[in-house]
Design an enzyme around this catalytic site. Structure first.
Site, PDB file in Angstrom:
ATOM      1  N   ALA A 160      -6.713   7.713 -10.056  1.00  0.00           N
ATOM      2  CA  ALA A 160      -7.971   8.237  -9.441  1.00  0.00           C
ATOM      3  C   ALA A 160      -6.901   8.835  -8.486  1.00  0.00           C
ATOM      4  CB  ALA A 160      -8.085   6.471  -8.953  1.00  0.00           C
ATOM      5  N   LYS A 161      -7.928   9.163  -7.568  1.00  0.00           N
ATOM      6  CA  LYS A 161      -7.696  10.345  -6.190  1.00  0.00           C
ATOM      7  C   LYS A 161      -8.875  10.101  -4.968  1.00  0.00           C
ATOM      8  CE  LYS A 161      -3.591  12.170  -4.671  1.00  0.00           C
ATOM      9  NZ  LYS A 161      -2.087  11.675  -5.038  1.00  0.00           N
ATOM     10  N   GLY A 162      -8.229  10.293  -3.918  1.00  0.00           N
ATOM     11  CA  GLY A 162      -9.724  10.961  -2.339  1.00  0.00           C
ATOM     12  C   GLY A 162      -8.753  11.625  -2.025  1.00  0.00           C
TER      13      GLY A 162
END
Ligand code: NAD
Length: 469
Positions: A160-162
């Protein structure tokens, strides 16, 4: 950032030195998935007059870079199109509006992103980036990279990444805190210690993680395992801050004997003297390696007799500008890449080594600290030049590995010593290197291609076993 001489929250000095060089999802949830645009993976010629400058990123996006390496690996592996479609797109993409009233009385609107690419191997895991260029495609690329990275490292996470499109270096602490808390209020439902765990990336740090943990705690009760990279007094882990740089050093040490390099004769150039680059440089220096060139956003410096990067780090921490450091020559950032050296460590941004400057590279080993620093065309050029590339997807996994240790410690409400953490990190990095190297030898591939194949196969295997695909 902790200075190596400084004491941590418990009164102990962080461990800087290395031991002598002797050893060689698929959870079924309702997904809100926005349309993923297929992008051309070719490195497009930039419009006339906008040729990339040698020190600036290429005109090819991080998403193009990651999808190119993914697609070519799938072609070689013969991954069926339907399976490829699942892995080429994100499981869930959350985009939120973050309106914050600043002291000027006006509401400033930011965009917050959290992309969960694939959770077949465990909870989603990935950093949170605060940078004005953050957009959905960049976050998608970094999330996908995390899926392969956690699989290659063999740790039980998905990818994931934000991000938030803000300039953290120009915001007041109270503004940064308001943005951070507002982001958590809007995305907490898709997070959780068994669902998705954030960590620091470019523009965020332990303080931002502390605010995220506190805000999540207000909504769900005290949950330290909701984020990693926290301050030590708030159940952060020893060794997390240095972990990515230290992981790079472990891989240098694995590769060095194969390439006839020994620390006392190795010369290194570091592009991007931030968290990753400065830790890698300082630990390498402890091994006896000579750092002969360094750059950051302010410029570049060179000294062929060696730059004391521990003192340079202190100087920058005290507010000094890299190019004002004494006893070195200031050079053009464009020329840093052309310094003859044994190891070049790109540790700044994506796309810094591209078709416009790859032929100037004069190193034997490219040790990728940054995510996607090398475009596909540059990668080909480096291959023709016989540069040994240790790819990002394996090389910079040290951060997520120690994040995993932090999460495990938080789940158990227990704390390990830094020495133990560094040893465990070394074991995982060495294992990943050897497994990737074995695939590379068996199939006659470069390390990047072998790493992607290994990561993709591991994700497909778990997704199939779960019955997700
Ligand atoms: P950071 O913000 O601490 O450091 C980035 C450094 O790059 C800064 O010194 C900055 O001045 C410099 N820089 C910016 N533009 C530059 C340019 N054009 N030329 C030279 N230097 C430039 O960030 P970081 O955490 O060290 O991350 C660096 C890279 O490593 C990013 O690609 C990040 O995604 C990747 N990465 C970080 C971690 C981690 O644990 N921090 C883990 C894996 C990968």
């Amino acid at each position: 950032m902790t200075d190596p001489e400084e004491r941590d929250g418990q009164g102990r000095a962080p461990v800087l030195s290395e031991e002598p060089l002797t050893n060689s999802s698929g959870a079924a949830e309702v997904a809100e998935v926005s349309e993923v645009t297929e992008t051309d993976v070719q490195e497009q010629a930039p419009p006339p007059g906008t040729q990339p400058q040698p020190s600036s990123p290429a005109h090819v996006s991080d998403l193009d870079i990651v999808k190119h390496y993914f697609d070519t690996a799938c072609d070689r592996l013969g991954v069926p199109d339907d399976v490829r479609d699942v892995l080429r797109t994100s499981y869930r993409e959350t985009v939120v509006q973050i309106p914050v009233r600043f002291a000027d009385g006006k509401i400033h609107v930011f965009k917050g992103y959290r992309v969960q690419h694939n959770g077949a191997r465990g909870p989603y895991k990935g950093g949170l980036r605060y940078h004005p260029d953050v957009d959905l495609d960049e976050v998608r690329a970094l999330a996908m990279l995390m899926t392969w990275k956690t699989a290659i490292a063999g740790i039980p996470y998905g990818g994931a990444k934000g991000g938030v499109n803000c300039r953290s270096d120009q915001l007041k602490p109270e503004e940064l805190q308001a943005i951070t808390r507002s982001l958590m209020d809007k995305i907490d439902k898709v997070l959780g210690p068994n669902r998705d765990i954030m960590a620091p990336d470019v523009g965020t740090n332990a303080q931002v993680m502390a605010w995220l943990m506190d805000e999540y705690g207000k909504l769900h009760g005290h949950t330290p395992a909701i984020v990693t990279g926290k301050p030590i007094p708030l159940e952060g882990s020893y060794g997390r801050e240095s972990a990515t740089g230290r992981g790079l050093v472990y891989l240098y040490r694995e590769a060095a004997p194969k390439l006839g390099l020994s620390p006392s004769t190795t010369t290194v150039v570091v592009q991007g003297f931030g968290n990753v680059g400065s830790w890698a440089a300082r630990i390498l220096q402890q091994l006896g390696v000579r750092i002969i060139g360094v750059s950051n956003a302010d410029g570049a410096i060179r000294n062929d007799d060696g730059i004391d990067t521990v003192k340079l780090h202190e100087f920058i921490e005290q507010g000094g500008k890299l190019t004002d450091y004494e006893g070195v020559d200031t050079i053009s950032p464009d020329d840093l890449i052309a310094i003859p050296c044994d190891v070049f460590v790109p540790a700044a941004l994506g796309g810094m080594i591209h078709e416009g400057n790859a032929d100037r590279v004069q190193c034997k080993v490219l040790l990728e600290g940054a995510n996607s620093p090398t475009t596909p065309v540059a990668d080909e050029i480096l291959r023709e030049k016989d540069v040994y590339v240790i790819p990002d997807v394996m090389a910079n996994a040290g951060g997520v590995v120690v994040s995993y240790f932090e999460w495990v410690q938080n789940m158990q409400h227990f704390r390990w010593e830094e020495r133990e953490i560094n040893d465990k990190l070394g074991n995982i990095m060495r294992r990943a290197f050897r497994e990737v190297d074995a695939v590379a030898r068996q199939k006659d591939l470069c390390l990047r291609d072998a790493a992607y194949e290994l990561g993709i196969e591991r994700v497909i295997e778990t997704a199939r076993t779960r019955g997700y695909i």
